[in-house]
Design a protein around this motif. Sequence first.
Motif, PDB file in Angstrom:
ATOM      1  N   GLU A 335       0.833  -1.205   0.000  1.00 26.63           N
ATOM      2  CA  GLU A 335       0.000   0.000   0.000  1.00 26.63           C
ATOM      3  C   GLU A 335       0.873   1.263   0.000  1.00 26.63           C
ATOM      4  OE1 GLU A 335      -3.251   2.378  -0.248  1.00 26.63           O
ATOM      5  OE2 GLU A 335      -3.051   0.214  -0.566  1.00 26.63           O
ATOM      6  N   SER A 336       1.984   1.228   0.717  1.00 26.54           N
ATOM      7  CA  SER A 336       2.894   2.387   0.734  1.00 26.54           C
ATOM      8  C   SER A 336       3.447   2.657  -0.655  1.00 26.54           C
ATOM      9  CB  SER A 336       4.043   2.142   1.713  1.00 26.54           C
ATOM     10  OG  SER A 336       3.579   2.051   3.041  1.00 26.54           O
ATOM     11  N   PHE A 341       3.683   5.557  -5.986  1.00 25.26           N
ATOM     12  CA  PHE A 341       3.773   5.561  -7.455  1.00 25.26           C
ATOM     13  C   PHE A 341       2.530   6.155  -8.115  1.00 25.26           C
ATOM     14  CE2 PHE A 341       6.962   2.114  -6.719  1.00 25.26           C
ATOM     15  CZ  PHE A 341       8.036   2.791  -7.290  1.00 25.26           C
ATOM     16  N   GLU A 342       1.377   6.042  -7.452  1.00 25.05           N
ATOM     17  CA  GLU A 342       0.147   6.587  -8.019  1.00 25.05           C
ATOM     18  C   GLU A 342       0.254   8.105  -8.214  1.00 25.05           C
ATOM     19  OE1 GLU A 342      -3.612   6.633  -9.643  1.00 25.05           O
ATOM     20  OE2 GLU A 342      -2.294   4.928  -9.193  1.00 25.05           O
ATOM     21  N   ALA A 343       1.026   8.744  -7.369  1.00 25.57           N
ATOM     22  CA  ALA A 343       1.193  10.198  -7.472  1.00 25.57           C
ATOM     23  C   ALA A 343       1.900  10.602  -8.764  1.00 25.57           C
ATOM     24  CB  ALA A 343       1.978  10.710  -6.263  1.00 25.57           C
ATOM     25  N   PHE A 344       2.626   9.669  -9.386  1.00 27.88           N
ATOM     26  CA  PHE A 344       3.355   9.974 -10.618  1.00 27.88           C
ATOM     27  C   PHE A 344       2.546   9.642 -11.879  1.00 27.88           C
ATOM     28  CE2 PHE A 344       6.698   9.257  -7.473  1.00 27.88           C
ATOM     29  CZ  PHE A 344       7.543  10.335  -7.702  1.00 27.88           C
ATOM     30  N   ARG A 345       1.459   8.884 -11.726  1.00 29.61           N
ATOM     31  CA  ARG A 345       0.782   8.307 -12.895  1.00 29.61           C
ATOM     32  C   ARG A 345       0.301   9.363 -13.891  1.00 29.61           C
ATOM     33  NH1 ARG A 345      -4.435   6.653 -14.112  1.00 29.61           N
ATOM     34  NH2 ARG A 345      -5.167   7.066 -11.984  1.00 29.61           N
ATOM     35  N   SER A 346      -0.461  10.351 -13.422  1.00 30.77           N
ATOM     36  CA  SER A 346      -1.013  11.347 -14.352  1.00 30.77           C
ATOM     37  C   SER A 346       0.087  12.138 -15.041  1.00 30.77           C
ATOM     38  CB  SER A 346      -1.957  12.288 -13.608  1.00 30.77           C
ATOM     39  OG  SER A 346      -1.271  12.997 -12.582  1.00 30.77           O
ATOM     40  N   SER A 494       4.048  -4.387  -7.590  1.00 32.43           N
ATOM     41  CA  SER A 494       4.093  -5.802  -7.198  1.00 32.43           C
ATOM     42  C   SER A 494       5.522  -6.314  -7.119  1.00 32.43           C
ATOM     43  CB  SER A 494       3.288  -6.646  -8.198  1.00 32.43           C
ATOM     44  OG  SER A 494       1.931  -6.281  -8.190  1.00 32.43           O
ATOM     45  N   ASN A 495       6.315  -5.988  -8.150  1.00 29.22           N
ATOM     46  CA  ASN A 495       7.704  -6.448  -8.164  1.00 29.22           C
ATOM     47  C   ASN A 495       8.512  -5.869  -7.006  1.00 29.22           C
ATOM     48  OD1 ASN A 495       7.285  -7.976 -10.432  1.00 29.22           O
ATOM     49  ND2 ASN A 495       8.131  -6.484 -11.865  1.00 29.22           N
ATOM     50  N   LEU A 496       8.314  -4.572  -6.778  1.00 20.51           N
ATOM     51  CA  LEU A 496       9.051  -3.933  -5.689  1.00 20.51           C
ATOM     52  C   LEU A 496       8.617  -4.470  -4.336  1.00 20.51           C
ATOM     53  CD1 LEU A 496       9.520  -0.137  -6.482  1.00 20.51           C
ATOM     54  CD2 LEU A 496      11.257  -1.862  -6.098  1.00 20.51           C
ATOM     55  N   THR A 497       7.316  -4.714  -4.184  1.00 15.75           N
ATOM     56  CA  THR A 497       6.816  -5.271  -2.921  1.00 15.75           C
ATOM     57  C   THR A 497       7.499  -6.594  -2.621  1.00 15.75           C
ATOM     58  OG1 THR A 497       4.652  -4.219  -3.181  1.00 15.75           O
ATOM     59  CG2 THR A 497       4.772  -6.128  -1.716  1.00 15.75           C
TER      60      THR A 497
END
Length: 573
Positions: A335-336, A341-346, A494-497
């Motif tokens: 979740e962290s 990463f979601e902040a970079f998507r747009s 997922s990979n980083l997790t």
Amino acid sequence: MQTEKKLLEEARKILDEVESACKDFGLSSLKKTVKSIQNFTEQNQYLDVAVLGSFKAGKSSFLNSLIGRPILPVGNIPVTSVITRIRYGRQEKVTVSFLDGTSREIPIDEIQDFVSESGNPGNERDVFSVDIEVPTLEDFKAIRLVDTPGIGSVWQHNTETTTGWFPETGGVLFLISAERPISESELNFLKETYLYTPEIAVVITKVDLFGEDQLKDIETFTAEVLKRNFEGVFPIYRHSAYQNADRYNRELKEKVLFPLAQNRIHVFFKILSHKMSTLVEACISYLEIAYEASTKMEAEKQKIKEIILDQHLNSHFVRRELTLIIASYKEKTRESLRTYFEAFRSGIELKIIDEYNTAFETFKGNLYEVTRQFEKWLAQALHTELSEILAQEEKSFELLNAVKKHLSFYLKSFRERLSENLERVLGVKMRAEEWEMTLGEMKKPNISISRSFDFHLDLLWFFFPMFIFKNVFRRYFLKQIPYEVEKNIHRLTSNLTERINKEMDNLLNQALAYINEELRMVESLLSEGKGDSSYIRERINRLKATNYRLYDLYAHLTLASGEGAREPSARSK
């Protein structure tokens, strides 16, 4: 010259004595330190002055400015991946040494292919070190400047390379960026550095970004933090590679490098004495445990072991507690990362869409050919954007550093409890020691792109002449971009997790290894037989006597140089 020879002889005697004690009493935790000091005693030709600090402190820019030549690669992402040493030479020369023992000269403009993460990712070329000779260091022939991989980047073997090397360090220029306050990780790094050398100067870099009043506040804050963590002070200097560089370089040369170069022999033995004292104190603290245990009757020993190694110091209890700690952190990892990463998507979507509008005009050929060009272009664009975020992101390091900090606190508490029990029962207090855990190498996740069509519509390209359907497929490809961005960010998360959780397990295993080894050593020391007490006391006295002789010889050398014997300038609290 005779005093110097005697100093080296005494140092080697101490090393032999400690090495023998390690073997006889099973003190395996000291073997690495013994080896590093042995290496240091053999490098008397040069005094290595390491440039240390986090990967954003501007170490390579600082060194380029100091030597007056833009030799080392610089950038906004971690660039140095191997140890790079710079010394005086009549002509510019670069020699690369490899892990297999071979070496070869390379042109100076190829340095980045061997020392940077972009040219040598993860040190895939198996480089051991790069040695650079430059004429501009003529005034400092006795000194070798060392550029080290920065701490705080989980994407390389960098931190491990640096921390594994600096036990052999001479002097240190510790760089802190003016852009942010000195961090806890930098403080811990500085504390460990001080275990190996007292010759440390702090340099605040990038001072051109701030005004005089702000710089004074930064210097005051840094000095106060250092004062709270060290007895005494380290000198603090300013530096900028872009404004007033000559003035800053001149001050560092006059106040740091010149004194080190002119008094190389004295400084070398000061550092050697510092290293030896740290080692001897650690060795004696273990031998005192063995001595006190050896004076007890056998009937008492089992009871003593039970009191000292109580239930909270039991290896099974410790493993259960540490496993629960790691599990609590693992629950938060995905979740962290997703939030981060979601902040970079747009932003990524908008940038790639903007670039796509230009790039599409360069795609030529039929539908099949244009589709392959689009997929290749999108893969490269996504790789560039996500790789840049990965290179600079600190969330992975933040998550792992939180685990490392928690485990370090647990280890410290464990050792304090063990020391308290030993002092209460045997009257022996263990020497305080920092247990350093290292982050392993984490490979960057791959970027992948799906086929543009769910079925092979592009194989029917002859039904869709591009001069008619060009705008149709332009819009179709455009709609694929948000999906591919979202998919790769999800895959990246997922990979980083998975990789971060695996590294958390690595930290757990390191902590357990430290604790099990300490328990094994203490239990072994508590088992010393009664008849061994005089022998152990003799070993302790020999170590103390040899160390006193080393100090006396160093004091004699110091007086001869006109400086007077003095204690190290700072001590970690």
